[in-house]
Scaffold this active site. Sequence first.
Site, PDB file in Angstrom:
ATOM      1  CG  HIS A   1      13.220   3.094   4.589  1.00  0.00           C
ATOM      2  ND1 HIS A   1      13.621   2.627   3.354  1.00  0.00           N
ATOM      3  CD2 HIS A   1      13.503   4.424   4.577  1.00  0.00           C
ATOM      4  CE1 HIS A   1      14.100   3.635   2.649  1.00  0.00           C
ATOM      5  NE2 HIS A   1      14.042   4.732   3.360  1.00  0.00           N
TER       6      HIS A   1
ATOM      7  CG  ASP B   1      16.868  -0.386   8.508  1.00  0.00           C
ATOM      8  OD1 ASP B   1      15.873   0.031   7.898  1.00  0.00           O
ATOM      9  OD2 ASP B   1      17.960   0.223   8.502  1.00  0.00           O
TER      10      ASP B   1
ATOM     11  CD  GLN C   1      16.544   7.523  10.266  1.00  0.00           C
ATOM     12  OE1 GLN C   1      16.698   8.376  11.129  1.00  0.00           O
ATOM     13  NE2 GLN C   1      16.579   7.818   8.975  1.00  0.00           N
TER      14      GLN C   1
ATOM     15  CE  LYS D   1      19.037   7.146   6.054  1.00  0.00           C
ATOM     16  NZ  LYS D   1      18.498   8.284   5.319  1.00  0.00           N
TER      17      LYS D   1
ATOM     18  CB  CYS E   1      11.301   5.643   1.863  1.00  0.00           C
ATOM     19  SG  CYS E   1      12.143   6.666   0.679  1.00  0.00           S
TER      20      CYS E   1
END
Lengths: 134, 340
Positions: B55, B132, B135, B158, B297
């Site tokens: 991303h 990261d 997600q 999220k 993104c």
Amino acid sequence: MLMQDLYVAEILDRYRNPMHKGILQNADSSARESNPLCGDDLQIFLKLEGSRVKEIRFSGVGCAISQASADLLCELAEGKTLKEIVALKKEDVLKLLGVPISAVRLKCALLSLKTLKMAAYTKLGLDEKKVGWA
Amino acid sequence: MYESSREKIACFINASPEEIVFVRNATEGINLIACSFGGPNVSRGDNILLTQLEHHSNIVPWQLLAQRKKATLSFAKMSKNFLLGEKDFAQKLNKKTKIASFTAASNVLGTITPVEKLVKLSHEAGAVAVVDAAQAAPHFSLDVKKLDCDFAVFSGHKMLGPTGIGVLYGKKELLEEMPPFLAGGDMIKRVFWQHSEYNDLPYKFEAGTPNISGVIGLGAAVDYLQRLGMSNIRSHEQSLTKYALEELSSLPKTVLYGPPADKRTAAISFNLGGVHPHDVASVVDGEGVAIRSGHHCAMPLMSVLGVAATCRASFYVYNDVADVDALATALRKTTKLFRL
């Protein structure tokens, strides 16, 4: 508003069977602009007679709204002077499309106008970077 | 309530409370790492390794660091079937690699990366590993001690939390050595005219009045997710994903991006024939179905896929089979409208 209302016959027809799509060799002016957020990319070519648009074509890829808008705008621009083109406003384009365009799709609808104005600016010796989105 | 939220979140990822720093979102977390860890530890000629799946938030902060320090930036390639290749990742790690930063799950392809292995490879090469988890944390259980990652970030919005709150996890020894990111009240112990003594962890990295309501909201979200059970969430999403992939592949001229259901989260990118994603999203919106269209993104990843944009349907705890059916019906309408 049903989204089907957006994709009225006229717009889909212009998208499938554009009348002004193509490239002009030896154009008197041209410009290219894109909306990198979604991948709409447009080029507009102008052939002039004096300061009037004699022939105009667009090429590129994009969503149905951007393509239909480009085709309709080319039709409008034919016969206009460069000064008249520079004076065109976003309302003129929206009127051509004839359906309400949401804020999300505004840039799709106005890409053609920005590109066309950039081509006119260049021919008039103005800085095409000064052309805004509306 | 504020500090008990911190404890909840620490427990959620198997960390200690002083290793949990509240930030605005995962993006801010990565910027913090780039500035406060990257700043003192990356020099001219050093390397930062990312992947093609990232991303923008896990690319641009590193670009800034690399430009500032005259370091190099490289990208491990996406492999066949939209997975992340360990081989290429291992090959691209070298003596000069100081930081390896990679996603635990792709927001475009849903691909779940082999985080534990990638962390191990990074450590063997002498690099710190940044994960990261934006997600991942909402969708399956994350154990930062088991993964042994040096840093991890995720965002509250999220995972059913409010916007404006995110989490940075960092190993205590690393955070202790790092200079502050933002400065001012709360992150200090004592302030003199020309210098200050900084506060203990994690407060050293939390300047100014915090997003109190955000923190408490995130704590409530974590409670809710724990009650549902992360493994239940994972199996719910997997079955929806499997069904959705079946339905989508039955549509004419549809291109699906991403690995099979067992190797991915419930984010499904696709393209419908030659119809522009914006048009697809508009039409299905009219049918009451919300998808995202665009580059998500991840412009560099789009160039790897060879497209400017895709449609993306994603599912979470509040979705069910009826939603997948609604999506498929709306997409069929779209194919008819555009005569595919």
